[in-house]
Every structure is written in structure tokens, then in C-alpha cells.
Design an enzyme around this catalytic site. Sequence first.
Site, PDB file in Angstrom:
ATOM      1  N   GLN A  32       0.808  -1.219   0.000  1.00 25.16           N
ATOM      2  CA  GLN A  32       0.000   0.000   0.000  1.00 25.16           C
ATOM      3  C   GLN A  32       0.845   1.275   0.000  1.00 25.16           C
ATOM      4  OE1 GLN A  32      -3.319   0.356  -0.552  1.00 25.16           O
ATOM      5  NE2 GLN A  32      -3.039  -1.818  -1.048  1.00 25.16           N
ATOM      6  N   GLY A  33       2.094   1.175   0.405  1.00 25.33           N
ATOM      7  CA  GLY A  33       2.985   2.323   0.264  1.00 25.33           C
ATOM      8  C   GLY A  33       3.215   2.659  -1.196  1.00 25.33           C
ATOM      9  N   HIS A  34       3.441   1.632  -2.014  1.00 29.44           N
ATOM     10  CA  HIS A  34       3.567   1.844  -3.459  1.00 29.44           C
ATOM     11  C   HIS A  34       2.247   2.352  -4.038  1.00 29.44           C
ATOM     12  CE1 HIS A  34       6.728  -1.378  -2.806  1.00 29.44           C
ATOM     13  NE2 HIS A  34       7.426  -0.423  -3.396  1.00 29.44           N
ATOM     14  N   ASP A 150      12.679   5.897   2.295  1.00 28.61           N
ATOM     15  CA  ASP A 150      14.101   5.766   1.972  1.00 28.61           C
ATOM     16  C   ASP A 150      14.675   7.173   1.791  1.00 28.61           C
ATOM     17  OD1 ASP A 150      14.148   2.821   1.806  1.00 28.61           O
ATOM     18  OD2 ASP A 150      12.844   3.135   0.083  1.00 28.61           O
ATOM     19  N   SER A 186       8.577  -4.045   1.589  1.00 29.00           N
ATOM     20  CA  SER A 186       8.533  -5.374   0.981  1.00 29.00           C
ATOM     21  C   SER A 186       9.262  -6.394   1.841  1.00 29.00           C
ATOM     22  CB  SER A 186       9.159  -5.325  -0.417  1.00 29.00           C
ATOM     23  OG  SER A 186       8.455  -4.414  -1.248  1.00 29.00           O
TER      24      SER A 186
END
Length: 512
Positions: A32-34, A150, A186
Amino acid sequence: MKLQTSADLQRWLQAGGPGPLHLVPTMGALHQGHAALIRAARQQGGRVLVSVFVNPLQFSPNEDFARYPRRLEEDHALALEAGADALWAPQPEDVFPAGAAGLTQLAPAPELVANLCGPSRPGHFEGVCTVVSRLLALVQPSHLHLGEKDWQQLQVLRRLVRDLRWPVQIVPCPTLRERDGLPLSSRNAYLSVEQRQQAALLPQALAQGQQLLDAGQRQAEPLLRAVRALMEDGGLAVDYLQLVDLPRLQELEQVTGPALLAAAVRCGEARLIDHRVLMSRLPILAIDGPAGAGKSTVTRQVAHELGLTYLDTGAMYRGVTWLLQQRGFEPQEGEPLQALLADLELRFGPASGTEQTLLVNGVDATSAIRTAEVTASVSAVAALPSVRAALTQQQQQLGQQGGLVAEGRDIGTAVFPDAELKIYLTATVAERARRRAADLAARSLPVPVLSQLEQEIADRDHKDSSREVAPLRQASDAVELLSDGLSIDEVVAQIVALFREWVPVEALNADA
């Protein structure tokens, strides 16, 4: 649509025609971050392409390249559901046709990889820079969407794009977290149920850093010691725990502004990274520059874009000038001025149209302070020490909690010298005269000839820069931005992008 080869990609690109093209680069195993990155790209209009490529260059020999999660069909479904137009999953020969032996590699700025993941992952950021450069060359997107999770990688790529002058806009997305605070990743798939519970100690320990700062602990060494103890007591193996500045990632001895408390830990076989932005107050953005450089318009839009309060300090000086003229006082020190300042009440009200309302002693002077008469005298009034002192004090009181964007002529040098980011916004005299004429015409006010406006602007520049009290100066740590040839939106975009290097989206996002 699923694309695999470079030929597939080129056919898809050619069929799309002009318009924005958003690239969301990933290594797959989408979560869900992507999806949030994809949705953000979708909302900006244009086409959205998601790339899935497990880049061998950014894995060290002992890392998890071989077992990194790969689930292309699930990734394709998630990407399309989130709003992507296509997913491109190339093979290594599509991205690196000459193979590793014939590959020209790019290196990151050394200062950006001297700390955090740089020392413990040799070659990683070289691999990131190289693969992203190849993706940009093949796709040629207008926008590149990257996550703030990141942060070091984001800063490396920002510098890469800027240094190489690539025509792509980087769009950051705040870190998305699970209910217990652990960032979506991931690599979370490597965790067992017990390890998953243990991993939640990572964000909890970092949050303790902000609590220590709130309690008055600004020194890095005791703060780091306390946070590390929480991690290790919970069974996490700490790879690194550092306190660094946000733009250059250099180690800090104490917290004086926004700081990044970042860690990498091992939990079972998983290496997890997380960070916390520490702030003792909300950030301040100071925009200085000469008259007519577009500061008010730009600052208002920047504040709206960032969700910060707009502090129109120029309007405050204009308000005092207008009040002096209303009372028939000369712009000079003396008892009349002291009495005026003693009873002065300046209040900003809700915006009327595109302009913030200014009440001077209860009277709406929003339009009156923009007349040519006020413009001609405001520099002389602003140079008066008592006026400067009174308004600087008011402005500093407004800025004690931060969370604002302020514009003027000495914001970064006198009013908010500790502002997180200082911009010196300027333009040539000819450009400023043209803008002033257009502004007067839009307000249905008399428009002097351009030569007269140019002379008035040059005279005011001289007055502002030569006055004894708080002269117009570019702060030594300010970023100069020449706005000639740029639209308002382009100037705003540049300032917002610079601000995001100092203060992440997630630092001002209550939901992050």
C-alpha cells in the site's frame, strides 16, 4: 497493461502522445505504500507508469537479491487498481544491454553516503544511481515519484537529478505505516509473527527521541544512547543509529532545527530501516528580496502548497505607512510615531479573493496599502528604528511556534535568522517594472511609464540596501532564485522542492 521488453515500452510511450508522464520506480513486491505513490501520481493528471525491476547492482554479495520477493501478477493487479496505466517489468538485458562489464556506472555525492546506509552497504547507492539514470533515459518521464521512507536514497536522487540537470520533477510521498507504526516495506514479508511484534519496537524507540527532545534533551549523544538502549533491550540488533541533518545527512552533535533520527536494525533475517524527523517547533520558511520580485504572490502560494501560515510582513510595514499618511505624520522618529506605535493593532483576516485581509486598528486597509503613494514611502518608514523594532517583535512573537512562511527584506537576516530555509527571490529592474505596471493596471490604478517605474524601483533598491537599520541583504545561507523568465507556478514549484529537502512531507503530515 503489462509491458516487458524495451520495445513494448517504446510502443506504449509513442501511443500516448504529449502530456505529463509519471514514473513510479519499484523493485516489485508492491504494497500500500507503493499504491499511495501511484494514487498521488494519478491525481496529478497524465499517464502513470510503474516499473518493476529487481536491480542486481544495488545488492551486495551477501544480501538478499536471490530471495527478494517477486510476485509480478499480484504487482500488476495492485498497480492497475491504484491507478497506473501500465506496469513495465523489464529484464536485465533491457535495462543494461551491454551487461555489467560494459556498463557506465554513476556515483552518488560522497557527502550523502558517508553516513546511514552508505558505510554498511558499499556499492548500493552506485547501483541506485545507475539504474535510475537508465530508467529515466528509457522512459523520459516528466515526474518521478519516490517515497520518503528511503530518505537517504531520495536525497541522493534529488542531487543526481539536479547536478545532471535532468528535466524531471521529483515528487516525494510520505512514509506509510502499519497500525503499530512499522513502515510498510517489501522486506516485512521476511518477518515471522513473533518477529513482526518485535520489529514494532523500532518506530517506538525512534518516537522516544522526539519525547526526549520535547523534554529538553537536545544533545545527540545522550539522546542516541537512550534510543539505542530501547532497541537493544527489545532484542533488535542495531546496524546504525544516527542523528543527521536532513538535506546533507551529516552527523549532528545537537538538535538546533529539524533533524533526522535514523536507524537500521536486524530482526531475524530482515534488515529494517526507519527514521523520525525531530523538531522542537514547526518549520519557518523565510523569503527575502527586493521590491517587485513577486514575493507576496509567491509566498502566499507556497504557504498554501505547504499547508503553512502566510505572514505578509511587507503588508505590516505598508499598514504603518498608510496610517502615518492618514494622520498626516512625516515618516520620522518622534513622539507622534511613538504614540502611533503604542496604539498600533495589526491583524490579518481571512483572505478576500486571492489577497489576505489586513486590518489596521480595526480598519480594512487591504487595498489602501497597495497604492502608489504608500509604495513610494514604505521604504523610508521601514528604515525607522522604532518601526523596525516594533514590527520585528510582533513578527517574532507570531513565529515562536513556527509553521509559517514569511516574506520581506530582512526576514532571514533579522526576523527569523534560524529559519529552516531562506530564499532570496529577485528579478531584474526591468522585469520588476513590467510586473508593477501589470499589477497597477489589474487594480484599475494609474500606471506610470515603464522608465519612471524602473527609476522608482532602482531608487527603492538603493534605499533598502543602504539604510542603517536592517538593510536589504541576502543572508549568507540563503538560496538565490532569479525569477526572470519564470512563471509564478514555476517559482513556487522550485521553492517547494527546495523546502522538501529540508522538511519532509511526513513531518507536516499528521497522518504520516
